[in-house]
Design a protein around this motif. Structure first.
Motif, PDB file in Angstrom:
ATOM      1  N   ALA A   2       0.916  -1.306  -0.026  1.00  5.92           N
ATOM      2  CA  ALA A   2      -0.142   0.088   0.056  1.00  5.92           C
ATOM      3  C   ALA A   2       0.801   1.237  -0.044  1.00  5.92           C
ATOM      4  O   ALA A   2       1.766   1.475   0.813  1.00  5.92           O
ATOM      5  N   ARG A   3       0.386   2.296  -0.838  1.00  2.62           N
ATOM      6  CA  ARG A   3       0.921   3.497  -0.803  1.00  2.62           C
ATOM      7  C   ARG A   3       0.568   4.532   0.171  1.00  2.62           C
ATOM      8  O   ARG A   3      -0.499   4.610   0.231  1.00  2.62           O
ATOM      9  N   THR A   4       1.226   5.034   0.969  1.00  2.00           N
ATOM     10  CA  THR A   4       0.761   5.855   2.067  1.00  2.00           C
ATOM     11  C   THR A   4       1.494   7.136   2.155  1.00  2.00           C
ATOM     12  O   THR A   4       2.724   7.125   2.104  1.00  2.00           O
ATOM     13  N   ALA A   5       0.725   8.217   1.976  1.00  3.17           N
ATOM     14  CA  ALA A   5       1.274   9.607   1.886  1.00  3.17           C
ATOM     15  C   ALA A   5       1.050  10.391   3.398  1.00  3.17           C
ATOM     16  O   ALA A   5      -0.017  10.159   3.829  1.00  3.17           O
ATOM     17  N   VAL A   6       2.100  10.948   3.906  1.00  6.60           N
ATOM     18  CA  VAL A   6       1.815  11.693   5.132  1.00  6.60           C
ATOM     19  C   VAL A   6       2.055  13.326   4.621  1.00  6.60           C
ATOM     20  O   VAL A   6       3.163  13.521   4.212  1.00  6.60           O
ATOM     21  N   VAL A   7       0.949  14.136   5.057  1.00  3.76           N
ATOM     22  CA  VAL A   7       1.181  15.646   4.586  1.00  3.76           C
ATOM     23  C   VAL A   7       1.259  16.344   5.863  1.00  3.76           C
ATOM     24  O   VAL A   7       0.331  16.178   6.833  1.00  3.76           O
ATOM     25  N   ALA A   8       2.182  17.126   6.079  1.00  3.46           N
ATOM     26  CA  ALA A   8       2.480  18.028   7.302  1.00  3.46           C
ATOM     27  C   ALA A   8       2.437  19.480   6.726  1.00  3.46           C
ATOM     28  O   ALA A   8       3.169  19.585   5.610  1.00  3.46           O
ATOM     29  N   ILE A   9       2.097  20.437   7.426  1.00  2.00           N
ATOM     30  CA  ILE A   9       1.940  21.717   6.950  1.00  2.00           C
ATOM     31  C   ILE A   9       2.673  22.757   8.218  1.00  2.00           C
ATOM     32  O   ILE A   9       2.763  23.950   7.731  1.00  2.00           O
ATOM     33  N   THR A  10       3.316  22.082   9.231  1.00  2.00           N
ATOM     34  CA  THR A  10       3.941  23.108  10.001  1.00  2.00           C
ATOM     35  C   THR A  10       4.967  22.238  10.532  1.00  2.00           C
ATOM     36  O   THR A  10       5.378  21.155  10.325  1.00  2.00           O
ATOM     37  N   LYS A  11       5.835  23.075  11.515  1.00  2.00           N
ATOM     38  CA  LYS A  11       7.011  22.553  11.910  1.00  2.00           C
ATOM     39  C   LYS A  11       6.764  21.259  12.805  1.00  2.00           C
ATOM     40  O   LYS A  11       7.491  20.410  12.899  1.00  2.00           O
ATOM     41  N   HIS A  12       5.744  21.382  13.681  1.00  2.00           N
ATOM     42  CA  HIS A  12       5.664  20.568  14.803  1.00  2.00           C
ATOM     43  C   HIS A  12       5.108  19.062  13.634  1.00  2.00           C
ATOM     44  O   HIS A  12       5.368  17.925  14.131  1.00  2.00           O
ATOM     45  N   GLY A  13       4.334  19.449  12.714  1.00  2.13           N
ATOM     46  CA  GLY A  13       3.736  18.298  12.037  1.00  2.13           C
ATOM     47  C   GLY A  13       4.942  17.513  11.385  1.00  2.13           C
ATOM     48  O   GLY A  13       4.974  16.250  10.987  1.00  2.13           O
ATOM     49  N   ILE A  14       6.081  18.249  10.882  1.00  2.59           N
ATOM     50  CA  ILE A  14       7.292  17.593  10.334  1.00  2.59           C
ATOM     51  C   ILE A  14       7.733  16.787  11.198  1.00  2.59           C
ATOM     52  O   ILE A  14       8.265  15.502  10.887  1.00  2.59           O
ATOM     53  N   ASP A  15       7.914  17.007  12.478  1.00  2.00           N
ATOM     54  CA  ASP A  15       8.312  16.070  13.570  1.00  2.00           C
ATOM     55  C   ASP A  15       7.569  14.967  13.695  1.00  2.00           C
ATOM     56  O   ASP A  15       7.959  13.827  13.896  1.00  2.00           O
ATOM     57  N   ILE A  16       6.249  15.117  13.678  1.00  4.92           N
ATOM     58  CA  ILE A  16       5.358  13.965  13.932  1.00  4.92           C
ATOM     59  C   ILE A  16       5.583  13.146  12.602  1.00  4.92           C
ATOM     60  O   ILE A  16       5.520  11.821  12.514  1.00  4.92           O
ATOM     61  N   ALA A  17       5.697  13.680  11.592  1.00  4.44           N
ATOM     62  CA  ALA A  17       5.714  12.936   9.883  1.00  4.44           C
ATOM     63  C   ALA A  17       7.193  12.098  10.171  1.00  4.44           C
ATOM     64  O   ALA A  17       7.187  10.965   9.763  1.00  4.44           O
ATOM     65  N   ARG A  18       8.414  12.593  10.656  1.00 10.13           N
ATOM     66  CA  ARG A  18       9.475  11.875  10.913  1.00 10.13           C
ATOM     67  C   ARG A  18       9.456  10.692  11.955  1.00 10.13           C
ATOM     68  O   ARG A  18      10.135   9.619  11.729  1.00 10.13           O
ATOM     69  N   LYS A  19       8.733  10.969  12.864  1.00  9.86           N
ATOM     70  CA  LYS A  19       8.472   9.841  13.800  1.00  9.86           C
ATOM     71  C   LYS A  19       7.905   8.791  13.354  1.00  9.86           C
ATOM     72  O   LYS A  19       8.046   7.442  13.409  1.00  9.86           O
ATOM     73  N   ILE A  20       6.716   9.030  12.408  1.00  8.10           N
ATOM     74  CA  ILE A  20       5.955   8.103  11.630  1.00  8.10           C
ATOM     75  C   ILE A  20       7.064   7.202  10.678  1.00  8.10           C
ATOM     76  O   ILE A  20       7.095   5.996  10.576  1.00  8.10           O
ATOM     77  N   LYS A  21       7.728   7.949   9.971  1.00  7.39           N
ATOM     78  CA  LYS A  21       8.726   7.233   8.812  1.00  7.39           C
ATOM     79  C   LYS A  21       9.754   6.481   9.504  1.00  7.39           C
ATOM     80  O   LYS A  21       9.938   5.645   9.060  1.00  7.39           O
ATOM     81  N   ALA A  22      10.059   6.953  10.672  1.00  8.47           N
ATOM     82  CA  ALA A  22      11.130   6.176  11.449  1.00  8.47           C
ATOM     83  C   ALA A  22      10.650   4.625  11.788  1.00  8.47           C
ATOM     84  O   ALA A  22      11.482   3.795  11.755  1.00  8.47           O
ATOM     85  N   ARG A  23       9.383   4.482  11.959  1.00  4.13           N
ATOM     86  CA  ARG A  23       8.834   3.367  12.021  1.00  4.13           C
ATOM     87  C   ARG A  23       8.023   2.440  10.918  1.00  4.13           C
ATOM     88  O   ARG A  23       8.027   1.400  10.771  1.00  4.13           O
ATOM     89  N   MET A  24       7.705   3.526  10.038  1.00  5.04           N
ATOM     90  CA  MET A  24       7.179   2.977   8.727  1.00  5.04           C
ATOM     91  C   MET A  24       8.056   3.693   7.588  1.00  5.04           C
ATOM     92  O   MET A  24       7.438   4.633   7.150  1.00  5.04           O
ATOM     93  N   PRO A  25       9.106   3.179   7.268  1.00  2.73           N
ATOM     94  CA  PRO A  25       9.959   3.827   6.198  1.00  2.73           C
ATOM     95  C   PRO A  25       9.513   3.766   5.006  1.00  2.73           C
ATOM     96  O   PRO A  25       9.958   4.496   4.042  1.00  2.73           O
ATOM     97  N   GLU A  26       8.301   3.186   4.576  1.00  2.00           N
ATOM     98  CA  GLU A  26       7.907   3.167   3.341  1.00  2.00           C
ATOM     99  C   GLU A  26       6.858   4.331   3.013  1.00  2.00           C
ATOM    100  O   GLU A  26       6.421   4.665   1.878  1.00  2.00           O
ATOM    101  N   VAL A  27       6.468   4.981   4.117  1.00  2.00           N
ATOM    102  CA  VAL A  27       5.545   6.109   3.866  1.00  2.00           C
ATOM    103  C   VAL A  27       6.344   7.326   3.155  1.00  2.00           C
ATOM    104  O   VAL A  27       7.549   7.603   2.920  1.00  2.00           O
ATOM    105  N   GLU A  28       5.687   8.149   2.418  1.00  2.42           N
ATOM    106  CA  GLU A  28       6.038   9.327   1.633  1.00  2.42           C
ATOM    107  C   GLU A  28       5.587  10.630   2.204  1.00  2.42           C
ATOM    108  O   GLU A  28       4.413  10.682   2.542  1.00  2.42           O
ATOM    109  N   ILE A  29       6.757  11.387   2.853  1.00  2.00           N
ATOM    110  CA  ILE A  29       6.186  12.740   3.409  1.00  2.00           C
ATOM    111  C   ILE A  29       6.044  13.715   2.473  1.00  2.00           C
ATOM    112  O   ILE A  29       6.987  13.967   1.687  1.00  2.00           O
TER     113      ILE A  29
END
Length: 351
Positions: A2-29
């Motif tokens: 499955a293709r999963t996209a994570v969209v963030a629009i704030t600096k806090h959002g970027i940190d959250i997105a990177r936490k997700i990618k650390a555990r789910m490396p296949e996601v696209e931010i």
């Protein structure tokens, strides 16, 4: 995958997105370019967020938005189609306090994704689908983990409502995996031993799990699930075309009261090269083709061996032997001949 996209629009959002990618490396931010820190782990975009989200909605299986639920609703609303095709949409607030399953909770997998993301972030998952909060059977998900399909999806909404309102529902099953529900049945649900009992006025609806044709009156009252329990063995020539195979298989299933939606795969003999007609038939129906060597087929005991087939193929059986080998089950339809270039047999997979 499955293709999963994570969209963030704030600096806090970027940190959250990177936490997700650390555990789910296949996601696209995806993050607006104005926040770029040069990281190559993120797709820095310049288009308006609304345009990007609309595009990702059409190309991905899941969309995780780290901004307000209201904004997400406005962005995806123009692109909604139906619950069978829309991707999962999950919304996370800017402090990762809550992970909300916003769209396609069941069929799209948003509920499961929300729970996973909540566990990664230490957040609270927000699930609002009635079957989940009432801990009852999700009618649209029965057997999905095993690849079952629903034959009459138009009955799902009504039956789901009856289920969550704890109306009496019958379950009839004569095929497929038995452990599709991993808990005691809800108090309003009862297993019955015949299709006739589904029609009883004591039941408002039915869940019918079978690879056989269901009478129209039972189907009208039920959601009919098709487990992948049937293997079609095919004996054929190089010039046997897909239309001939289609006609033969359809005829065999109709004559024997079997459901085409329950075909797991087709099986045949290795003829030294792919048979175009067989591949076209399988591709049309989304079926795998399992091919066996003649020596393998020759070892299988079948009820209808053929001296002619033995002479020309090097094995006394193709359709019966191939279906038995592939299914590891039992014949439910012995070989049927469609002269001059097709035989069909059907086996039920060993349960």
């Amino acid at each position: 995958m499955a293709r999963t996209a994570v969209v963030a629009i704030t600096k806090h959002g970027i940190d959250i997105a990177r936490k997700i990618k650390a555990r789910m490396p296949e996601v696209e931010i995806y993050v607006p370019a104005k926040h770029s820190d040069g990281g190559t782990d993120i797709n820095w975009f310049s288009d308006p967020s609304t345009q990007l989200v609309g595009s990702l909605f059409k190309t991905h299986d899941a969309l995780v938005c780290i901004f307000s639920l209201g904004a997400v609703i406005r962005m995806v609303a123009p692109h909604l189609v139906d619950k069978k095709s829309d991707p999962a949409v999950v919304v996370i607030d800017d402090r990762a306090n809550h992970v909300i399953s916003a769209l396609s909770g069941h069929l799209g997998g948003a509920n499961a994704l929300a729970r996973l993301l909540a566990s990664i972030l230490g957040a609270a998952p927000v699930i609002t689908t009635a079957a989940d909060v009432n801990e009852t059977i999700a009618v649209d998900l029965v057997g999905r983990e095993y690849g079952w399909t629903i034959e009459n999806f138009e009955n799902v909404t009504r039956t789901s409502a009856l289920m969550v309102n704890e109306e009496r529902i019958a379950v009839y099953q004569d095929a497929g995996e038995k452990d599709w529900w991993h808990a005691p049945l809800p108090k309003n649900v009862e297993m019955v031993d015949s299709l006739e009992k589904v029609l009883s006025p004591e039941f408002e609806a039915g869940l019918v799990i079978t690879d056989r044709v269901v009478p129209a009156d039972v189907a009208a009252k039920s959601v009919v699930y098709r487990p992948k329990t049937l293997v079609v063995g095919v004996g054929l020539h190089f010039d046997t075309d897909s239309n001939t195979i289609e006609s033969g298989v359809t005829d065999v299933f109709a004559q024997n009261g079997l459901a085409l939606f329950s075909i797991r795969n087709v099986a045949s003999v290795n003829r030294g090269a792919r048979v175009k007609g067989l591949d076209e038939f399988a591709q049309k129906h989304g079926l795998a083709v399992e091919i066996f060597e003649k020596a393998e087929l020759a070892k299988v005991e079948v009820p209808n061996p053929s001296a002619a087939v033995q002479k020309f193929e090097g094995t006394a059986s193709v359709s019966e032997a191939a279906s038995l080998l592939s299914s590891k089950g039992e014949l439910v339809v012995q070989k049927v001949k469609f002269p001059p270039n097709l035989t069909v047999a059907v086996c039920r997979v060993k349960s």
